[in-house]
Write an enzyme that holds these catalytic residues in place. Structure first.
Site, PDB file in Angstrom:
ATOM      1  N   HIS A  78     -24.026 -18.125 -23.679  1.00  0.00           N
ATOM      2  CA  HIS A  78     -23.011 -18.793 -22.850  1.00  0.00           C
ATOM      3  C   HIS A  78     -21.672 -18.883 -23.584  1.00  0.00           C
ATOM      4  CE1 HIS A  78     -25.875 -20.211 -19.715  1.00  0.00           C
ATOM      5  NE2 HIS A  78     -26.726 -20.207 -20.719  1.00  0.00           N
ATOM      6  N   ASN A 151     -28.197 -23.714 -14.554  1.00  0.00           N
ATOM      7  CA  ASN A 151     -27.771 -22.348 -14.262  1.00  0.00           C
ATOM      8  C   ASN A 151     -27.587 -22.175 -12.759  1.00  0.00           C
ATOM      9  OD1 ASN A 151     -27.770 -21.345 -16.899  1.00  0.00           O
ATOM     10  ND2 ASN A 151     -29.886 -20.638 -16.802  1.00  0.00           N
ATOM     11  N   HIS A 342     -25.939 -31.077 -23.749  1.00  0.00           N
ATOM     12  CA  HIS A 342     -27.296 -31.205 -24.281  1.00  0.00           C
ATOM     13  C   HIS A 342     -28.211 -31.802 -23.207  1.00  0.00           C
ATOM     14  CE1 HIS A 342     -30.689 -31.913 -26.649  1.00  0.00           C
ATOM     15  NE2 HIS A 342     -30.297 -32.905 -27.411  1.00  0.00           N
TER      16      HIS A 342
HETATM   17 FE1  HDD Z   1     -29.540 -23.039 -22.954  1.00  0.00          FE
HETATM   18  C1  HDD Z   1     -26.318 -23.153 -23.997  1.00  0.00           C
HETATM   19  C2  HDD Z   1     -28.519 -23.408 -19.705  1.00  0.00           C
HETATM   20  C3  HDD Z   1     -32.772 -22.564 -21.886  1.00  0.00           C
HETATM   21  C4  HDD Z   1     -30.584 -23.054 -26.142  1.00  0.00           C
HETATM   22  N1  HDD Z   1     -27.769 -23.228 -22.027  1.00  0.00           N
HETATM   23  C5  HDD Z   1     -26.544 -23.262 -22.634  1.00  0.00           C
HETATM   24  C6  HDD Z   1     -25.518 -23.427 -21.641  1.00  0.00           C
HETATM   25  C7  HDD Z   1     -26.148 -23.480 -20.438  1.00  0.00           C
HETATM   26  C8  HDD Z   1     -27.569 -23.368 -20.690  1.00  0.00           C
HETATM   27  C9  HDD Z   1     -25.491 -23.643 -19.086  1.00  0.00           C
HETATM   28  C10 HDD Z   1     -24.027 -23.492 -21.915  1.00  0.00           C
HETATM   29  C11 HDD Z   1     -23.578 -24.899 -22.175  1.00  0.00           C
HETATM   30  C12 HDD Z   1     -22.081 -24.942 -22.288  1.00  0.00           C
HETATM   31  O1  HDD Z   1     -21.408 -24.621 -21.296  1.00  0.00           O
HETATM   32  O2  HDD Z   1     -21.611 -25.298 -23.357  1.00  0.00           O
HETATM   33  N2  HDD Z   1     -30.451 -22.926 -21.163  1.00  0.00           N
HETATM   34  C13 HDD Z   1     -29.874 -23.208 -19.958  1.00  0.00           C
HETATM   35  C14 HDD Z   1     -30.895 -23.273 -18.939  1.00  0.00           C
HETATM   36  C15 HDD Z   1     -32.081 -23.015 -19.551  1.00  0.00           C
HETATM   37  C16 HDD Z   1     -31.810 -22.817 -20.956  1.00  0.00           C
HETATM   38  C17 HDD Z   1     -30.652 -23.593 -17.473  1.00  0.00           C
HETATM   39  C18 HDD Z   1     -33.456 -22.969 -18.973  1.00  0.00           C
HETATM   40  C19 HDD Z   1     -33.833 -23.662 -17.973  1.00  0.00           C
HETATM   41  N3  HDD Z   1     -31.335 -22.816 -23.841  1.00  0.00           N
HETATM   42  C20 HDD Z   1     -32.559 -22.678 -23.234  1.00  0.00           C
HETATM   43  C21 HDD Z   1     -33.607 -22.703 -24.233  1.00  0.00           C
HETATM   44  C22 HDD Z   1     -32.988 -22.851 -25.441  1.00  0.00           C
HETATM   45  C23 HDD Z   1     -31.569 -22.912 -25.172  1.00  0.00           C
HETATM   46  C24 HDD Z   1     -35.074 -22.585 -23.940  1.00  0.00           C
HETATM   47  C25 HDD Z   1     -33.579 -22.953 -26.808  1.00  0.00           C
HETATM   48  C26 HDD Z   1     -34.721 -23.432 -27.096  1.00  0.00           C
HETATM   49  N4  HDD Z   1     -28.603 -22.996 -24.742  1.00  0.00           N
HETATM   50  C27 HDD Z   1     -29.235 -23.058 -25.927  1.00  0.00           C
HETATM   51  C28 HDD Z   1     -28.291 -23.161 -27.101  1.00  0.00           C
HETATM   52  C29 HDD Z   1     -26.910 -23.254 -26.401  1.00  0.00           C
HETATM   53  C30 HDD Z   1     -27.271 -23.094 -24.940  1.00  0.00           C
HETATM   54  C31 HDD Z   1     -28.469 -22.125 -28.122  1.00  0.00           C
HETATM   55  C32 HDD Z   1     -25.801 -22.325 -26.877  1.00  0.00           C
HETATM   56  C33 HDD Z   1     -24.555 -23.155 -26.944  1.00  0.00           C
HETATM   57  C34 HDD Z   1     -25.005 -24.516 -26.735  1.00  0.00           C
HETATM   58  O3  HDD Z   1     -26.369 -24.547 -26.560  1.00  0.00           O
HETATM   59  O4  HDD Z   1     -24.328 -25.517 -26.732  1.00  0.00           O
HETATM   60  O5  HDD Z   1     -28.577 -24.280 -27.840  1.00  0.00           O
END
Ligand code: HDD
Length: 694
Positions: A78, A151, A342
């Site tokens: 993202h 999402n 978060h």
């Molecule tokens: Fe995630 C970012 C949505 C599964 C780990 N995620 C991130 C963002 C969105 C989502 C919208 C962007 C946030 C922003 O605008 O700053 N992610 C989802 C959805 C998931 C999902 C809807 C499943 C239902 N994500 C998911 C899993 C993991 C992560 C299973 C790890 C175990 N996601 C992250 C992250 C991010 C992230 C690596 C990258 C930047 C952030 O968190 O802030 O931690």
């Protein structure tokens, strides 16, 4: 003095808080970061006119040092996003289900900050790639920040967070050559899909038009996981969250999406920015699906499985509020980039479930902010700061802003009478839901998570013929780019479990063997009409029309159209050979907004060709004008023309006689011109004219 807020939407507590941090440099003198006024900003301090630069030049050193450190790591997923401020209003109290304060009283308006994003591309990638879109909302409530990090697709690729790094490694550019950027059309992604069959349902959505939205304003949002609502009595319900766009759910077509990625890589962020600047505030209604705790096992899918939807026909979506985005950011880095979402940021009344994907996310998001934002104090950044007070015993760390007074920073203590002290539930303290948990420690998939194809089939069954065709073409494009014949075959064999005819058609397109027999095909026959974009809201409001005009146009006719468009909330842009003014046949001036060189049909929803002998004749000589119309036609867009303008359609190869009724709206007589604008606007509201797709 505070600005008068006639609709009550702008002046909220978060906005007032941010005002303390906003800086306006207008009319100010340049200073160093220490506040010292600077007298010279173009020439460094040198020993003589042609001599070496001196270390002593603190302003030069500070300016360069700051610049050298201006970048932070982009989000691991993202990375490319765009955000806006807004407000959430509740329609009806949710007291029976949750004690969350912001969901109690319809009079309460909660400030929000929303970030939309793509997943796979880096920060500089194109907006219109085939990808899932992130839809994150931070509610600045009186009880602390609540983040709904969702999402635009209601399910996910995997069921357990332990696989997330694998999924993302496979989607991202391949590490040996960093190709391709922001695309899933490559071997590693499809290798992952074929070997992790729980992805089948999500891949169906990903190949559908949902993955190429027309606008952030025209896509749904989903919390994906099953969460818990907990009410004042401690009673819990399972809940899923939805955002429904008031403008309906609409998509681009694939050829257009690819062309926009070159013509205007910022298409979606520009669209959001301009809509807000023009006062076309994007609106999303907030919906909840609720299941009683005792009904947890009533369904033929596990309600904790994040690869499953709760079909809306079985568990209706109750619309409980609306979010309006009404203010653009002042600074993308300070707000959009530094915002830290978060799923674990909850408020009393909202709790988690044992969805293993959600459980893993609860670890990952704080962890990632530590590296991205450089330490544990990111909650103090203005965009992340809660609007309620913060009191605890945490101290120090990089860039600490709070100045905590006194010697005591531990609990329990007698020196400070235990302050800050924990609050009881009655005082608003967060009490985790006391779910009964029993079991053996195991590392395996629950049997109830093993059906990977039924809902993929439900999705397929629910698509219109047009949507099915798009899905098939997307598979052929994506899997067709996979180099390994073995992986292409594996994908065909996997999707034979969803629908054998779909798999056979994919096989033809990608040079694989058709699946043998149909014994493994899912036998689901139901449909869920809510899944098809054909059943969405249709309105012309906020759409963009290109008006092709040149000197000698018919001013009366064009004015009629322009007035009607304005009244319908549609935006018209005049496109001609050059910028500046052009003149109508009766000598009236018209301002040109863009030329055939500076814009392209792909960034408009419809095109209108003005009448006027000279105007039409001039544009007929121009290849770009004819291409503009032909491309609009091939992208199924509404095309309108009156009088001599109709001749230009013919010159562009569009047979006006046969196509009446398929979004080509023409007028040749005075009478027809009178009703043209109404028909034209009605046709724009249809979004696209699929009758042309044969
Ligand atoms: Fe995630 C970012 C949505 C599964 C780990 N995620 C991130 C963002 C969105 C989502 C919208 C962007 C946030 C922003 O605008 O700053 N992610 C989802 C959805 C998931 C999902 C809807 C499943 C239902 N994500 C998911 C899993 C993991 C992560 C299973 C790890 C175990 N996601 C992250 C992250 C991010 C992230 C690596 C990258 C930047 C952030 O968190 O802030 O931690």
């Amino acid at each position: 003095m505070m600005k008068y807020d006639n609709d009550g939407l702008h002046e909220n507590k978060k906005n007032q808080q941010l005002d303390h941090f906003r800086v306006d440099d207008t009319g100010k003198k340049l200073t160093t970061n220490q506040g010292l006024k600077v007298s010279e900003d173009e020439h460094s301090l040198k020993a003589g006119d042609r001599g070496p630069t001196l270390m002593e030049d603190f302003h030069f050193r500070e300016k360069l040092t700051h610049f050298d450190h201006e970048r932070i790591p982009e989000r691991v997923v993202h990375a490319r996003g765009f955000a806006a401020h807004g407000v959430f209003e509740l329609y009806e109290s949710m007291t029976p289900y949750t004690k969350a304060k912001f969901l109690q009283d319809p009079a309460v308006k909660t400030p929000v900050f929303v970030r939309f994003s793509t997943v796979a591309g880096s920060r500089g990638s194109g907006d219109t790639v085939r990808d899932v879109r992130g839809f994150s909302t931070k509610f600045y409530t009186e009880e602390g920040n609540y983040d709904l990090v969702g999402n635009n697709i209601p399910i996910f690729f995997i069921q357990d967070a332990i696989k997330f790094p694998d999924l993302v490694h496979s989607i991202k550019p391949e590490p040996h050559n960093e190709i391709p950027q922001a695309a899933t059309a490559h071997d590693t992604f499809w290798d992952f899909v074929a070997n992790n069959t729980e992805s089948a349902h999500m891949v169906m959505w990903h190949m559908s038009d949902r993955a190429i939205p027309r606008s952030f304003r025209m896509m749904e949002g989903f919390g994906v996981h099953t969460f818990r609502f907990v009410n004042e009595e401690g009673r819990a319900h399972f809940v899923k969250f939805h955002w429904k766009p008031v403008l309906g759910i609409h998509s681009l077509v694939w050829d257009e999406a690819q062309k926009i990625a070159g013509k205007d890589p910022d298409f979606h962020r520009r669209d959001l920015w301009e809509a807000i600047e023009m006062g076309d505030y994007p609106e999303f209604e907030f919906g909840v699906q609720i299941i009683r705790e005792e009904d947890e096992f009533m369904f033929d899918f596990d309600i904790l499985d994040p690869t499953k939807i709760w079909p809306e026909e079985i568990v209706p979506v109750k619309i409980i509020g609306k979010m309006t985005l009404n203010r653009n950011v002042d600074n993308v880095f300070a707000e959009t980039e530094q915002v830290a979402f978060h799923p674990g940021h909850v408020v009393p009344g909202i709790d988690f479930t044992n969805d293993p994907l959600l459980q893993g996310r609860l670890f990952s998001y704080t962890d990632t902010q530590l590296i991205r934002l450089g330490g544990p104090n990111f909650h103090e950044l203005p965009i992340n700061k809660a609007v309620c007070p913060i009191h605890n015993n945490q101290r120090d760390g990089y860039s600490r802003m709070a100045i905590n007074k006194g010697p005591v920073s531990y609990h329990k203590n007698s020196m400070a009478h235990n302050d800050p002290s924990p609050a009881t539930a009655e005082e608003g303290g967060y009490v985790h839901y006391e779910e009964k948990v029993e079991g053996r420690k195991v590392q395996r998939r629950s049997d109830s998570f093993k059906d990977h194809y039924s809902q993929a089939k439900l999705f397929w069954n629910s698509m219109s013929e047009v949507e099915k065709h798009h899905i098939l073409q997307a598979f052929r494009f994506e899997v067709g780019k996979v180099k390994s014949p073995d992986i292409r075959q594996q994908v065909v064999d996997m999707f034979a479990n969803v629908d054998s005819e779909l798999a056979r058609q994919i096989a033809i397109g990608v040079g694989a063997n058709p699946p043998e027999g149909s014994t493994t095909e899912s036998n689901v026959t139901e449909t869920s009409p809510a899944l098809s974009q054909m059943n969405t809201v249709k309105t012309a409001q906020t759409r963009k029309v290109a008006l092709l005009v040149d000197n000698g146009f018919n001013a009366d006719e064009l004015n009629l159209i322009l007035t009607a468009l304005k009244e319908a909330g549609v935006h018209g842009e005049v496109i001609s050979r050059h910028l500046g003014m052009i003149q109508s046949a009766d000598g009236k001036n018209l301002q040109v907004d863009a030329t055939f060189l500076t814009t392209d049909s792909v960034v408009y929803d419809a095109v209108y060709v003005a009448g006027g002998t000279e105007s039409s004749a001039s544009l007929s000589m121009l290849k770009e004008a004819k291409d503009f119309i032909a491309d609009s036609y091939h992208h199924y867009k509404t095309i309108g023309a009156a009088n001599e303008g109709v001749e230009l359609l013919t010159a562009a190869g569009i047979s006006t006689a046969e196509q009446t009724g398929a979004g080509v709206v023409i007028a040749r007589t005075e009478e027809e011109v009178g009703s043209l604008s109404k028909e034209f606007i009605h046709a724009i509201a249809q979004h696209r004219h699929w009758a042309r797709q044969v």
